[in-house]
Design an enzyme around this catalytic site. Sequence first.
Site, short mmCIF file in Angstrom:
data_model
loop_
_atom_site.label_atom_id
_atom_site.label_comp_id
_atom_site.label_asym_id
_atom_site.label_seq_id
_atom_site.Cartn_x
_atom_site.Cartn_y
_atom_site.Cartn_z
CG ASP A 14 -41.97 43.02 131.69
OD1 ASP A 14 -42.97 43.72 131.93
OD2 ASP A 14 -40.81 43.47 131.72
CG HIS A 16 -43.80 46.84 132.49
ND1 HIS A 16 -43.39 45.75 133.22
CD2 HIS A 16 -44.02 47.84 133.37
CE1 HIS A 16 -43.35 46.09 134.51
NE2 HIS A 16 -43.75 47.34 134.63
#
Length: 136
Positions: A14, A16
Amino acid sequence: MSKKRMVLGVIGTDAHAVGNQILNHVFSENGFDVTNLGVQVSQEEFIEAAIESKADVIIVSSLYGQGELDCRGFREKCDEAGLKGILIYVGGNIVIGKQPFDEVEKRFKAMGFDRVYGPGTDPMITVKALKEDLNM
């Protein structure tokens, strides 16, 4: 009194970063000594950092929906590494699709997470829980 230490990061592949930076800021402003590992963090990197920093808690976030896969076996790896009983929180968009949160929470607690938060949780709710769980 010394600050409680935490390791913060976004697990798996991930990338983000915005939520991670917000959490880092909120936890730092509320008296925690934060080791922020950033994004794309492996379970092993969380554990190594927790040992190195003598962390009181590990905060795992995930926003791309693969948290359930990425977090499997995390508690066991912590225990094996000598971090038995360390607080572990997880939050964010941790599963794929719309699933009832109470079911998601049960699954993550069964995996050994102490607290589980859904997407959009106010970080101050987490701060309050941390202060409670860490007797601050």
